[in-house]
Design a protein around this motif. Sequence first.
Motif, mmCIF file in Angstrom:
data_model
loop_
_atom_site.group_PDB
_atom_site.id
_atom_site.type_symbol
_atom_site.label_atom_id
_atom_site.label_comp_id
_atom_site.label_asym_id
_atom_site.label_seq_id
_atom_site.Cartn_x
_atom_site.Cartn_y
_atom_site.Cartn_z
ATOM 1 N N LEU A 294 0.826 -1.203 0.000
ATOM 2 C CA LEU A 294 0.000 0.000 0.000
ATOM 3 C C LEU A 294 0.864 1.259 0.000
ATOM 4 O O LEU A 294 0.534 2.253 -0.662
ATOM 5 C CB LEU A 294 -0.931 -0.008 1.208
ATOM 6 N N ASP A 295 1.968 1.231 0.731
ATOM 7 C CA ASP A 295 2.864 2.393 0.753
ATOM 8 C C ASP A 295 3.459 2.651 -0.621
ATOM 9 O O ASP A 295 3.605 3.811 -1.045
ATOM 10 C CB ASP A 295 3.975 2.179 1.780
ATOM 11 N N THR B 75 2.439 6.103 -3.540
ATOM 12 C CA THR B 75 3.339 7.045 -4.213
ATOM 13 C C THR B 75 2.915 7.315 -5.650
ATOM 14 O O THR B 75 3.383 8.275 -6.258
ATOM 15 C CB THR B 75 4.788 6.517 -4.221
ATOM 16 N N LEU B 76 2.037 6.479 -6.197
ATOM 17 C CA LEU B 76 1.602 6.638 -7.590
ATOM 18 C C LEU B 76 0.479 7.653 -7.722
ATOM 19 O O LEU B 76 0.071 7.990 -8.836
ATOM 20 C CB LEU B 76 1.146 5.292 -8.158
ATOM 21 N N GLN B 77 -0.045 8.115 -6.589
ATOM 22 C CA GLN B 77 -1.113 9.117 -6.570
ATOM 23 C C GLN B 77 -2.316 8.671 -7.397
ATOM 24 O O GLN B 77 -2.885 9.434 -8.190
ATOM 25 C CB GLN B 77 -0.591 10.469 -7.056
ATOM 26 N N ALA B 78 -2.720 7.434 -7.190
ATOM 27 C CA ALA B 78 -3.890 6.893 -7.882
ATOM 28 C C ALA B 78 -5.163 7.539 -7.351
ATOM 29 O O ALA B 78 -5.208 8.019 -6.208
ATOM 30 C CB ALA B 78 -3.955 5.376 -7.688
ATOM 31 N N SER B 79 -6.201 7.547 -8.167
ATOM 32 C CA SER B 79 -7.473 8.123 -7.734
ATOM 33 C C SER B 79 -8.090 7.316 -6.610
ATOM 34 O O SER B 79 -8.828 7.852 -5.785
ATOM 35 C CB SER B 79 -8.448 8.215 -8.912
ATOM 36 N N ARG B 80 -7.799 6.026 -6.577
ATOM 37 C CA ARG B 80 -8.246 5.187 -5.473
ATOM 38 C C ARG B 80 -7.375 3.948 -5.393
ATOM 39 O O ARG B 80 -6.784 3.523 -6.400
ATOM 40 C CB ARG B 80 -9.720 4.793 -5.638
ATOM 41 N N ILE B 81 -7.279 3.405 -4.195
ATOM 42 C CA ILE B 81 -6.577 2.142 -3.979
ATOM 43 C C ILE B 81 -7.607 1.150 -3.452
ATOM 44 O O ILE B 81 -8.216 1.378 -2.397
ATOM 45 C CB ILE B 81 -5.421 2.297 -2.980
ATOM 46 N N ILE B 82 -7.822 0.087 -4.192
ATOM 47 C CA ILE B 82 -8.819 -0.914 -3.827
ATOM 48 C C ILE B 82 -8.092 -2.151 -3.320
ATOM 49 O O ILE B 82 -7.250 -2.714 -4.030
ATOM 50 C CB ILE B 82 -9.703 -1.287 -5.030
ATOM 51 N N VAL C 92 -7.714 -7.555 8.680
ATOM 52 C CA VAL C 92 -6.851 -6.925 7.686
ATOM 53 C C VAL C 92 -7.248 -5.470 7.472
ATOM 54 O O VAL C 92 -6.401 -4.565 7.464
ATOM 55 C CB VAL C 92 -6.906 -7.698 6.352
ATOM 56 N N GLU C 93 -8.531 -5.219 7.310
ATOM 57 C CA GLU C 93 -9.005 -3.870 7.021
ATOM 58 C C GLU C 93 -8.736 -2.907 8.173
ATOM 59 O O GLU C 93 -8.527 -1.710 7.955
ATOM 60 C CB GLU C 93 -10.498 -3.922 6.685
ATOM 61 N N ALA C 94 -8.715 -3.420 9.401
ATOM 62 C CA ALA C 94 -8.452 -2.565 10.556
ATOM 63 C C ALA C 94 -6.969 -2.282 10.745
ATOM 64 O O ALA C 94 -6.605 -1.338 11.457
ATOM 65 C CB ALA C 94 -9.014 -3.219 11.818
ATOM 66 N N ALA C 95 -6.111 -3.070 10.103
ATOM 67 C CA ALA C 95 -4.673 -3.004 10.397
ATOM 68 C C ALA C 95 -3.875 -2.151 9.432
ATOM 69 O O ALA C 95 -2.721 -1.823 9.724
ATOM 70 C CB ALA C 95 -4.088 -4.420 10.421
ATOM 71 N N VAL C 96 -4.451 -1.798 8.270
ATOM 72 C CA VAL C 96 -3.666 -1.097 7.250
ATOM 73 C C VAL C 96 -4.328 0.225 6.896
ATOM 74 O O VAL C 96 -5.510 0.444 7.171
ATOM 75 C CB VAL C 96 -3.498 -1.965 5.983
ATOM 76 N N GLN C 97 -3.550 1.087 6.258
ATOM 77 C CA GLN C 97 -4.074 2.385 5.851
ATOM 78 C C GLN C 97 -3.328 2.889 4.626
ATOM 79 O O GLN C 97 -2.169 2.522 4.380
ATOM 80 C CB GLN C 97 -3.948 3.397 6.985
ATOM 81 N N ALA C 98 -4.007 3.730 3.865
ATOM 82 C CA ALA C 98 -3.427 4.356 2.679
ATOM 83 C C ALA C 98 -4.393 5.430 2.209
ATOM 84 O O ALA C 98 -5.596 5.370 2.505
ATOM 85 C CB ALA C 98 -3.191 3.326 1.572
ATOM 86 N N PRO C 99 -3.911 6.429 1.455
ATOM 87 C CA PRO C 99 -4.812 7.457 0.922
ATOM 88 C C PRO C 99 -5.830 6.840 -0.039
ATOM 89 O O PRO C 99 -5.513 5.940 -0.821
ATOM 90 C CB PRO C 99 -3.856 8.401 0.171
ATOM 91 N N ALA C 100 -7.069 7.344 0.002
ATOM 92 C CA ALA C 100 -8.145 6.918 -0.907
ATOM 93 C C ALA C 100 -8.323 5.407 -0.910
ATOM 94 O O ALA C 100 -8.628 4.801 -1.930
ATOM 95 C CB ALA C 100 -7.855 7.416 -2.329
#
Length: 454
Positions: free
Chosen positions: A30-31, A35-42, A52-60
């Motif tokens: 995710l990190d 850096t690619l500045q995607a419109s969303r990260i799915i 898993v969903e509670a443990a990680v983070q990223a923009p969008a």
Amino acid sequence: MAAGKGTRMKSRLPKVLHRLAGRALLQHVLDAAATLQASRIITITGHGAEQVEAAVQAPALQFVRQSPQLGTGHAVQQALPLLQDEGTTLILNGDVPLIRPETARALVEACAGERLALLTIELDDPSGYGRIVRSGDARGGHVLGIVEHKDAAPEQRAIREVYTGMMAAPNRLLKRWLAELRNDNAQGEYYLTDVVAMAVAEGVPVVASHAGSEIEVLGVNSPLQLADLERRFQRSRAEALMEAGVRLADPARFDLRGELVCGGDVEIDVNCVFEGRVVLGEGARIGANCVIRNAEIAAGAVIHPFTHIDGEKAGVQVGEGAMIGPFARLRPGAVLGPEVHIGNFVEVKNSTLARGAKANHLAYLGDATVGERVNYGAGSITANYDGANKHRTVIGADAHVGSNCVLVAPVTIGAGATIGGGSTITKDAPEGQLTVARARQASLPGWTRPKKGG
């Protein structure tokens, strides 16, 4: 893709949450994606999805779930409702943690919104990987497809270029290809790699973008593979530091789990662990078996062996020429000035020590402000907690605190004051005077020890 169970890990923890260099495998990916500045990260989750969903983070960051898990193609199908009609989709694997942002960006550029781009690499031993089959013998021939190792003919198994499991595709094509996937195979699964044959059949160019190194594309499926990748990664970080002039006693016994910034002539002994962000000034020396997290250590400071420094969010600062340890512990908010000495089994938390202050043995300083050249005796503590609130102790410059003293905060020890050994100080001690607070010594003649009954 981060939905797999990871059976071979033999762990109740979802595979993508196992840690490499102090971070979850998925968080590394995710990190890089961020850096690619995607419109969303799915992120496609499945096994242990809530964890898993509670443990990680990223923009969008958005999540979709795959249940049941019916193959890689089925996984990406779950993201279809979130894919825009235009643009490019980059598909990465949550258990392949060390993909570099530059490599991911090159894969997107190879797609260019009109081609199917596959991330490939040449391996000396390609066993187990799908082979890239091209037109003609040249490496530059058109990609015709991917042949899995178990299905490959002997001449195909000799191919060293393999598919890494990562690709980039135009959304308008990928959405249609995903909808057309079939599971008429022995495993009854939907394979993402089937889109390669679809692209070739439609005359859509299939191109290969090459990973820069093997470490970028190695996945984790077992504790053995995780340990192997950890050592490869740590070796690469160690080599980069040594190339910049850092002297590591043994690069095989070094662990970096965050960011390490070093000045010139830094020396690091064996079995040291660095976490969070650590800055080592010019000429700093780190002894063996130290753990240092979120700290700034100034030029010329010496951290003796077995010292534990953990700044957490507040950080720790160690001044120029300071000497810490061995067996010392610096906790969040410790700010040590130049030439401060903190010795064996001394703990410092949320305290400021000015130039030349010393606490050399078996002591605790919590919530304290310590002046220049203070000598803080062995076995002495600041009693900073009353059961509900923390209180501060102030010790003026040139004060001397004898051994085995208890300074009950809030209290101030004046500049140049001396506190007699064994004192419990509950009131302010005046400047330049001797303050003693202990019971008068008495000896009882004729006293005998109790004896056990007959």
